[in-house]
Design an enzyme around this catalytic site. Structure first.
Site, PDB file in Angstrom:
ATOM      1  N   TYR A 125       0.860  -1.189   0.000  1.00 58.04           N
ATOM      2  CA  TYR A 125       0.000   0.000   0.000  1.00 58.04           C
ATOM      3  C   TYR A 125       0.886   1.226   0.000  1.00 58.04           C
ATOM      4  O   TYR A 125       1.907   1.266   0.703  1.00 58.04           O
ATOM      5  CB  TYR A 125      -0.878   0.001   1.255  1.00 58.04           C
ATOM      6  N   GLU A 213      -3.608   7.657  -4.021  1.00 54.48           N
ATOM      7  CA  GLU A 213      -3.504   6.377  -3.321  1.00 54.48           C
ATOM      8  C   GLU A 213      -3.316   5.233  -4.300  1.00 54.48           C
ATOM      9  O   GLU A 213      -4.075   5.110  -5.260  1.00 54.48           O
ATOM     10  CB  GLU A 213      -4.770   6.137  -2.493  1.00 54.48           C
TER      11      GLU A 213
END
Lengths: 403, 290
Positions: A125, A213
């Site tokens: 991530y 993101e």
């Protein structure tokens, strides 16, 4: 402003950020063609169809009335076409869209990144956002990719790393290396990750992102580092210097009343209550919503009419609020400073008279410059409009209207 | 005394000759603020509102001794205007401009580090010391002279609070509109600290909004260092998460920046929190008597 995955990926490629390649399609036929192209270019039988909406949780979400997921894998042209057929034109309901769901107008047909190779694949991530308290951009990353990052932060906070970027110096090479090391990478994958992070930060700054993101950030079996999904939010205040990005806005993703309000330069957010409100100033508008709730109502909207509350803006505000049949009363709350209350009152009277058929009670609270004159104007207008000067008086009138 | 601005402040207007600059400079002069001149690049040497216009802030400071500037320049150029003012040695820069790109403010805020310049705003109504000096766009008459200081993220909600305070029989020392953007020069805590240290201020109204952690930081500081009663309100108790409510910074990002969470921390730290914005003045009158 939010972008779709396919738009964000196109932009990242311009900054040499490697992405899971794909082709955006409007029809099942296009999806079929896209599959053929992808197969030719990248080999392997698999491809993935991804619904393009401004909300997450697509993989677990389903198209209303069917078992079709918002992200699905197919292994031949027919299967891809069928999935696209199921998704396009359907309403995708995910954990983030709520019950209403979102209409899907586009799918992204993308390459399969789980192809076999010498090494295992890995999901990470990584996101870049503003740390408001520090006044600096921060890169947040974790070895736990592909999952809900808020859950990771809550359950295993030690698995979340943060790297702050100096506002003057920018991202340094040692910081990019540190990120790659912390993700446990070595060799080719390490080098690719350093490049990826550096280029991604350049994209974040260059595109004036509010938030960027990458989840999952993916290591392929042949040590490439690529963005498999991308959520990109752009700073609305910076769009004037990026006309090309402003043109990527998809208004079908937005509430139609909010889009219309925008045309009148009104700052409007649709809510679910029964008392509409029209206020000058964002802080006072929020406070007015809170007061409606405390008075026994529920705010139906946020609406900041800005510094110039005249007949045109008031009329536009009335029309937008009254589109919602649940609205039982409207509270206009203006603190007149530079703008004179008697002018606003005249604006309300003119708009009200012009529209003619307003059936819900209107409460007007005007305070500040010429408030007394304004109250007199309203009281003597003969219209079904109640007036107040103190905020507490307005609250009492709201309470009566919803009782 | 009061804080930040007073009768002897010499004010410079950046973006002096534009529509906004002209209108509000006129209002400030009418209020009695000592506006010594303005800056509009390429209009240096001319005169506007009977005051000299300069090409650069440095020229203006040299000629007038200005120590405060107020900025009305458009969003795309505002961060640059802040940095120019700081470079010229201006002590207090009040930036009214709304809509400055966030990354511009990241740079400007960093630029100010280590300089003596204090920035108020951007996206704020400005600063007013009642009866002495108005450096902002607020309606001056609302701010009756008195001993209550106000710190607020919002414009009209500040006027509302000042009006209620006046109607409760009190008045205002200095009101500081700190601004509603994600990055601002003077956070809530710093503004509260200024008023807490001001001998002419006896009570403080602190008004916040959803988004960010500034109110919580201020509350913790007040718990440790507070010597005067503080009345607090947070706007946005009914705001939905994830939506921007007008101000660029007013967005609920997580569990800690909701109105309820902020109000709880404030109450835990001894601040007199009101649930309704209609009760700000009443509450202040109540606690100041004790």
């Amino acid at each position: 402003m939010n972008l779709h995955e396919y738009q964000a990926k196109e932009l990242l490629k311009k900054y040499n950020v490697p992405v899971q390649e794909g082709i955006a399609c409007d029809t099942p036929g296009e999806a079929e063609e896209a599959y053929k192209q992808i197969k030719t270019q990248y080999g392997g039988p698999f491809a993935v169809v991804k619904a393009q909406i401004h909300a997450g949780g697509r993989g677990k979400g389903k198209i209303r009335g069917s078992e079709q997921r918002g992200v699905a894998v197919g292994k031949n042209a027919e299967a891809i076409k069928e999935i696209a057929q199921n998704i396009l034109g359907g309403t995708l309901v995910t954990i983030q869209t709520g019950e209403a769901g979102k209409l899907v107008n586009k799918v992204l047909v993308a390459q399969d990144v789980y192809y076999e190779g010498p090494n295992p694949v890995k999901e990470f991530y990584l996101s870049i956002l503003l740390d408001r308290a520090k006044g600096q951009n921060v890169i947040m990353y974790s070895t736990e990719g592909g999952m809900d990052i808020e859950e990771v932060a809550h359950n295993t906070p030690d698995k979340i790393f943060k790297e702050w970027v100096h506002p003057g110096g920018g991202l340094q090479a040692f910081q990019a290396r540190k990120i790659a090391f912390n993700l446990g990478l070595s060799g080719e994958a390490f080098k690719n990750c350093v490049k990826f992070v550096t280029n991604l930060y350049n994209a974040y700054v260059g595109l004036d992102c509010g938030m960027l993101e990458i989840n999952p950030l993916f290591k392929t079996s042949d040590e490439k580092i690529i963005a498999v999904d991308c959520k990109m939010n752009l700073d609305d205040n910076a769009l004037t210097r990026h006309p090309d990005l402003a043109a990527m806005r998809d208004i079908s993703e937005e509430d139609p009343t909010e889009v219309e309000a925008g045309k009148f330069n009104l700052n409007f957010v649709k809510l679910d209550g029964n008392v509409g409100c029209m206020v000058n100033g964002a802080g006072l508008a929020m406070a007015t919503m809170d007061m409606i709730k405390l008075s026994g109502g529920e705010p139906a909207n946020f609406l900041d009419v800005g510094g110039t509350a005249n007949a045109q803006t008031v009329e536009a505000g009335f029309r937008i609020i009254l589109k919602d049949p649940k609205v039982k009363a409207i509270l206009i709350n203006i603190f007149g400073g530079i703008v004179r209350c008697d002018r606003v009152a005249q604006g309300v009277i003119d708009a009200y008279s012009k529209m003619g058929n307003i059936t819900v009670p209107i409460i007007v609270r005007l305070q500040g410059t010429n408030a007394e004159e304004a109250k007199k104007l309203i009281d003597e207008s003969g219209l079904k409009v109640q007036s107040a000067i103190l905020l507490s008086e307005a609250a009492a009138l709201v309470n009566k209207a919803v009782a | 005394m009061s804080v930040l601005v007073n009768k002897s402040s010499k004010i410079l207007v950046q973006g002096f000759t534009g529509t906004e600059g002209t209108f509000h400079a006129t209002q400030m002069i009418e209020y009695g603020t000592n506006v010594v001149g303005g800056v509009t690049p390429n209009k240096g040497g001319t005169s506007h509102l009977d005051r000299p216009v300069f090409n650069t802030v440095a020229d203006a400071v040299k000629a007038t001794g200005a120590n405060v500037s107020i900025i009305f320049v458009p969003p795309a150029f505002a961060a640059d205007a802040i940095m120019e003012a700081a470079e010229a040695g201006i002590e207090l820069v009040v930036c009214i401009t709304e809509g400055i790109p966030v990354q511009d403010m990241v740079k400007a805020k960093n630029y100010l580090l280590g300089k003596k310049t204090r920035l108020i705003g951007p996206n704020c109504p400005g600063v007013i010391t009642a009866g002495e000096c108005k450096v902002g766009i607020m309606p001056g008459f609302v701010f009756k002279t008195g001993k209550i200081g106000i710190v607020s993220k919002s414009g009209t909600l500040t006027y509302e609070a000042a009006d209620q305070v006046a109607k409760a029989g009190l008045g205002i020392s200095t009101a500081i509109g700190i601004g509603g953007d994600p990055i601002i020069g003077t956070p809530t805590k710093d503004a509260v600290e200024l008023l807490m240290n001001d001998p002419e201020t006896e009570g403080i109204v602190m008004i916040g909004e959803i988004g960010g952690s500034m109110e919580a930081e201020a509350a913790k500081w007040i718990k440790e260092n507070g010597t005067k009663p503080v009345v607090g309100f947070i706007a946005g108790q009914t705001a939905p998460p994830g939506r921007r409510m007008g101000h660029a910074g007013a967005i609920i990002g997580g569990a800690d920046d909701t109105a309820a969470a902020k109000m709880k921390i404030m109450a835990d730290c001894g601040i007199h929190v009101v649930q309704s914005p209609a009760d700000i003045g009443k509450k202040m009158a109540e606690v100041i008597k004790k």
